[in-house]
Design an enzyme around this catalytic site. Structure first.
Site, PDB file in Angstrom:
ATOM      1  N   ASP A 150      15.721 -17.874  16.546  1.00  0.00           N
ATOM      2  CA  ASP A 150      16.263 -17.846  17.909  1.00  0.00           C
ATOM      3  C   ASP A 150      16.663 -16.425  18.304  1.00  0.00           C
ATOM      4  O   ASP A 150      17.479 -16.239  19.203  1.00  0.00           O
ATOM      5  CB  ASP A 150      17.475 -18.770  18.006  1.00  0.00           C
ATOM      6  CG  ASP A 150      18.633 -18.311  17.123  1.00  0.00           C
ATOM      7  OD1 ASP A 150      18.366 -17.902  15.984  1.00  0.00           O
ATOM      8  OD2 ASP A 150      19.792 -18.360  17.572  1.00  0.00           O
TER       9      ASP A 150
ATOM     10  N   ASP B 149      20.629 -13.719  21.072  1.00  0.00           N
ATOM     11  CA  ASP B 149      20.688 -14.899  20.195  1.00  0.00           C
ATOM     12  C   ASP B 149      21.043 -16.117  21.031  1.00  0.00           C
ATOM     13  O   ASP B 149      21.850 -16.026  21.965  1.00  0.00           O
ATOM     14  CB  ASP B 149      21.770 -14.735  19.122  1.00  0.00           C
ATOM     15  CG  ASP B 149      21.231 -14.092  17.856  1.00  0.00           C
ATOM     16  OD1 ASP B 149      20.041 -13.731  17.827  1.00  0.00           O
ATOM     17  OD2 ASP B 149      22.012 -13.937  16.904  1.00  0.00           O
TER      18      ASP B 149
END
Length: 308
Positions: free
Chosen positions: A226, A182
């Site tokens: 993301d 992430d």
């Protein structure tokens, strides 16, 4: 007197039937939108249908009788001849993808079946190839499993490949690793710098992943927003963690400003690792949950770190 009203035609002779079959055969050869050819055991073309005129450099006057290495660039000729030799030596049909150039200089992929031709004594005297252009099909398949922004494969492809890679790792007695990634506080980054700049960050992460995981068999994915994932085999957990650390360090070294990401104020990553031993029986969902928990631990530790 004979009945002259009998509408039935006279019986066809065997020669008539052969001539009709020959006409059908040549009609198929001339009109089928596929490549059909034969080669002798030295690689010389002994027959080719009309559709070969779509290929770069095709000359109908000189194609039949020429050797495959005279007709095609060496790297292409080698792959074509390798499959012919396999079919001849092993006396079996071989199905492989092959690439050739068309007249417009574009490279096309064909699915080719090659099989041996046998004489009355069962000896191979030639091979036959039947090839279908699958370029558009492969492009559509590629688009369906590829993330447009980063060029990485997507979650769908991860789901397709996971079981295959687990079997491969088990066979090779290696550790399969699922790595989840992430971008730290990515929403805040988009809020501050805008989505176009956010896209550049995602591309930078993809680039770092490719740099670290560039071995045959390494797979990298963007699975949404993301969120990224990597799937790869290694000798042990420490080796896997070292590869994950390379990705984290690469992005950190780029020093992309991110004022909403204290304490460093630059873009950083959190990474979580899960491992699948060769004898493990865990499902994909169970392994994903383990990696997700490791990712949560990385964020809980303060982000910009690798956890397992």
């Amino acid at each position: 007197m004979p009945d002259r009203t009998d509408p039935s035609p006279p019986p066809r002779t065997e020669l008539d039937q052969l001539r009709a079959s020959d006409r059908i055969f040549h009609a198929l050869l001339d009109n089928a939108p596929i490549l059909i050819s034969t080669k002798d055991l030295q690689g010389n073309i002994t027959m080719a249908n009309r559709h070969f005129d779509i290929l770069d450099g095709y000359d109908p006057a000189n194609f039949v009788g020429a050797n495959v290495f005279e007709l095609f660039p060496r790297e292409i000729a080698e792959q074509l001849w390798r499959n012919d030799r396999t079919a001849a030596l092993e006396k079996r049909a071989v199905q492989e993808e092959e690439t050739v150039y068309h007249r417009d200089k574009t490279l096309h992929t064909y699915m080719t079946v090659k099989f041996p031709l046998l004489d009355d004594d069962g000896r191979v005297y030639a091979t036959c190839a039947v090839s279908t252009d699958i370029t558009d099909t492969k492009a559509a398949q590629f688009d369906s499993v590829t993330d447009e922004l980063t060029g990485l494969k997507n979650r769908r492809y991860l789901n397709i490949r996971f079981g295959e890679e687990q079997k491969r790792a088990r066979r090779d007695q290696r550790l399969l690793t699922l790595l989840l990634i992430d971008v730290d506080r990515f929403k805040e980054y988009n809020d501050s710098y805008g989505h176009p700049q956010g896209d550049q960050v995602l591309k930078a992460v993809a680039d770092a992943m490719r740099r670290a995981l560039n071995r045959p068999g390494d797979l990298c994915f963007r699975i949404g927003g993301d969120e990224f994932a990597c799937l790869f085999a290694s000798n042990n957990a420490d080796e896997s963690q070292a590869l994950a650390e390379r990705i984290r360090a690469d992005v950190a070294a780029r020093r992309i400003p991110h004022r909403g990401n204290p304490p460093d104020g630059h873009v950083s990553l959190s990474l979580g690792l899960a491992f699948v031993a060769p004898d493990a029986t865990l499902s994909q969902q169970e392994i994903y949950e383990q990696a997700d928990q490791a990712l949560y631990r990385a964020k809980h530790k303060g982000r910009n770190t690798v956890s397992r």
